[in-house]
Design a protein around this motif. Structure first.
Motif, PDB file in Angstrom:
ATOM      1  N   ALA A   1      36.456  27.566  -1.520  1.00 53.39           N
ATOM      2  CA  ALA A   1      35.504  26.511  -1.895  1.00 53.39           C
ATOM      3  C   ALA A   1      34.701  26.052  -0.679  1.00 53.39           C
TER       4      ALA A   1
ATOM      5  N   MET B   1      41.770  23.066  -8.269  1.00 49.93           N
ATOM      6  CA  MET B   1      40.636  22.183  -7.998  1.00 49.93           C
ATOM      7  C   MET B   1      40.874  20.786  -8.574  1.00 49.93           C
TER       8      MET B   1
ATOM      9  N   GLY C   1      41.249  19.433  -5.124  1.00 48.79           N
ATOM     10  CA  GLY C   1      39.875  19.730  -4.723  1.00 48.79           C
ATOM     11  C   GLY C   1      39.042  18.588  -4.192  1.00 48.79           C
TER      12      GLY C   1
ATOM     13  N   TRP D   1      33.989  20.357  -4.186  1.00 48.94           N
ATOM     14  CA  TRP D   1      34.468  20.709  -5.525  1.00 48.94           C
ATOM     15  C   TRP D   1      33.329  21.047  -6.479  1.00 48.94           C
TER      16      TRP D   1
END
Length: 123
Positions: A24, A54, A58, A63
């Protein structure tokens, strides 16, 4: 590297979660990867496992760059995500009149990142 799975000591992330969050963080501003893209990049898990990571962990990474494959914004987080997308110049599609709240969707064809620009640094 430890082969241990599970949370381990307090505050320690499971290894899979760490790996998902690292991906990410690689996604450039203005680009997105789907949950399935992240799982494919890692060659482990699937969209649901990535989504679970997530949801649980996250918040400390970008995110809003890990998204559903249909480009629909994350329910309950649409407005916060839109702020990020607009600030980063993420490609969006105009909302249809039938869409809930008339929110735009991500333009997945233009916004989706395949990880190629940074693939050399991925180990």
């Amino acid at each position: 590297m430890s082969e241990e799975s599970g949370a381990g000591a307090a505050g320690e992330l499971p290894e899979y979660a760490e790996r998902v969050l690292e991906v990410a963080e690689l996604i450039p501003p203005g680009r997105v990867m789907t949950y399935g893209d992240v799982a494919e990049w890692l060659d482990e898990g699937g969209p649901r496992q990535v989504g679970r990571v997530m949801a649980l962990y996250g918040g400390a990474v970008p995110w809003w760059r890990v998204v559903r494959s249909d480009g629909v914004l994350l329910p309950g987080h649409e407005l916060r995500a839109m702020e990020h997308y607009r600030a980063e110049g993420t490609p969006l599609r105009q909302a249809s009149r039938a869409s809930d709240g008339h929110l735009p969707r991500l333009d997945m064809r233009r916004a989706r990142w395949d990880g190629e620009e940074r693939a050399e640094s991925h180990t």
